[in-house]
Motif scaffolding. Sequence first.
Motif, mmCIF file in Angstrom:
data_model
loop_
_atom_site.group_PDB
_atom_site.id
_atom_site.type_symbol
_atom_site.label_atom_id
_atom_site.label_comp_id
_atom_site.label_asym_id
_atom_site.label_seq_id
_atom_site.Cartn_x
_atom_site.Cartn_y
_atom_site.Cartn_z
ATOM 1 N N ASP A 145 0.848 -1.202 0.000
ATOM 2 C CA ASP A 145 0.000 0.000 0.000
ATOM 3 C C ASP A 145 0.880 1.248 0.000
ATOM 4 O O ASP A 145 2.096 1.171 0.242
ATOM 5 N N SER A 146 0.234 2.371 -0.254
ATOM 6 C CA SER A 146 0.832 3.670 0.051
ATOM 7 C C SER A 146 0.519 3.984 1.505
ATOM 8 O O SER A 146 -0.329 3.339 2.121
ATOM 9 N N SER A 186 1.371 10.682 0.221
ATOM 10 C CA SER A 186 0.287 11.546 -0.243
ATOM 11 C C SER A 186 0.731 12.500 -1.328
ATOM 12 O O SER A 186 1.825 13.063 -1.245
ATOM 13 N N TRP A 221 -5.952 9.116 0.405
ATOM 14 C CA TRP A 221 -6.322 8.744 1.771
ATOM 15 C C TRP A 221 -6.565 7.249 1.880
ATOM 16 O O TRP A 221 -6.389 6.499 0.918
ATOM 17 N N GLY A 253 -5.725 3.512 7.580
ATOM 18 C CA GLY A 253 -4.506 2.761 7.845
ATOM 19 C C GLY A 253 -3.712 2.517 6.575
ATOM 20 O O GLY A 253 -3.981 3.134 5.532
HETATM 21 C C1 4AZ Z 1 -1.913 9.490 4.734
HETATM 22 O O1 4AZ Z 1 -2.123 9.557 5.940
HETATM 23 C C2 4AZ Z 1 -2.299 8.274 4.001
HETATM 24 N N1 4AZ Z 1 -3.152 3.603 2.534
HETATM 25 C C3 4AZ Z 1 -1.921 8.109 2.684
HETATM 26 C C4 4AZ Z 1 -2.287 6.971 2.003
HETATM 27 C C5 4AZ Z 1 -3.034 6.012 2.612
HETATM 28 C C6 4AZ Z 1 -3.412 6.154 3.928
HETATM 29 C C7 4AZ Z 1 -3.043 7.292 4.617
HETATM 30 C C8 4AZ Z 1 -3.434 4.802 1.847
HETATM 31 O O2 4AZ Z 1 -1.368 10.415 4.154
#
Ligand code: 4AZ
Length: 244
Positions: free
Chosen positions: A181-182, A187, A209, A212
């Motif tokens: 995952d990212s 972001s 987003w 988790g």
């Molecule tokens: C964040 O907090 C974030 N798993 C970025 C990507 C993801 C979750 C949180 C996707 O910036």
Amino acid sequence: IVGGEVATIQEFPYQVSVQLQGRHICGGAIIGIDTVLTAAHCFEDPWSSADYTVRVGSSEHESGGHVLSLRRVIAHGDYNPQSHDNDLALLILNGQLNFTEHLQPVPLAALADPPTADTRLQVSGWGFQAEESAVSGEVGVSPQLRFVDVDLVESNQCRRAYSQVLPITRRMICAARPGRDSCQGDSGGPLVGYAAEEGPARLYGIVSWGLGCANPNFPGVYTNVAAFRSWIDEQLDARGWDEL
Ligand code: 4AZ
């Protein structure tokens, strides 16, 4: 990036690090000679555009490549921080980029060519390598760019996964793979896809987003770049006239 591998900048020459007072806060993607696409939520805090820079052409966010300041930040006017809808911003750089093997724009995906289950998707960034980094605050972002392969999650399936959380709109796409995952710090960065075996990467998504990181119940959610093609074109056209 959770469950990924180290990347070179030659493999992801459109990847940039968006920095606030010299510290990495977000990723971004070069889409033109002076233009970067990133997430609007990277610019929520009340800093002026003078406090932000981008580092281009380096696989390390702390060194190498070039650092440019911002002429202008164009966040989407309908960005909603509660729902994460319309989470994108254009950054107009001070100065023009010299494209090299370390520094190239990525073409945008078109609405006419949506990603399918066969599209090879990759997301890259300097973000956390585990969700726990966010809690302990000890590990933090990766010094070295990383990437991971993910798979498209069909929008109805993603909508069901998040049904008790937030609406998944047509302006979002979801991607996941077990253990991959990212995560925070990725972001604004690029989700690229290869529609065919050979052929160029296209920018399908912007890391936006998710609940988790690599949580098996909650896919990563990305801004659907193709849905914003006309918004992006309008902003860039209007800018041309303004600056004459
Ligand atoms: C964040 O907090 C974030 N798993 C970025 C990507 C993801 C979750 C949180 C996707 O910036």
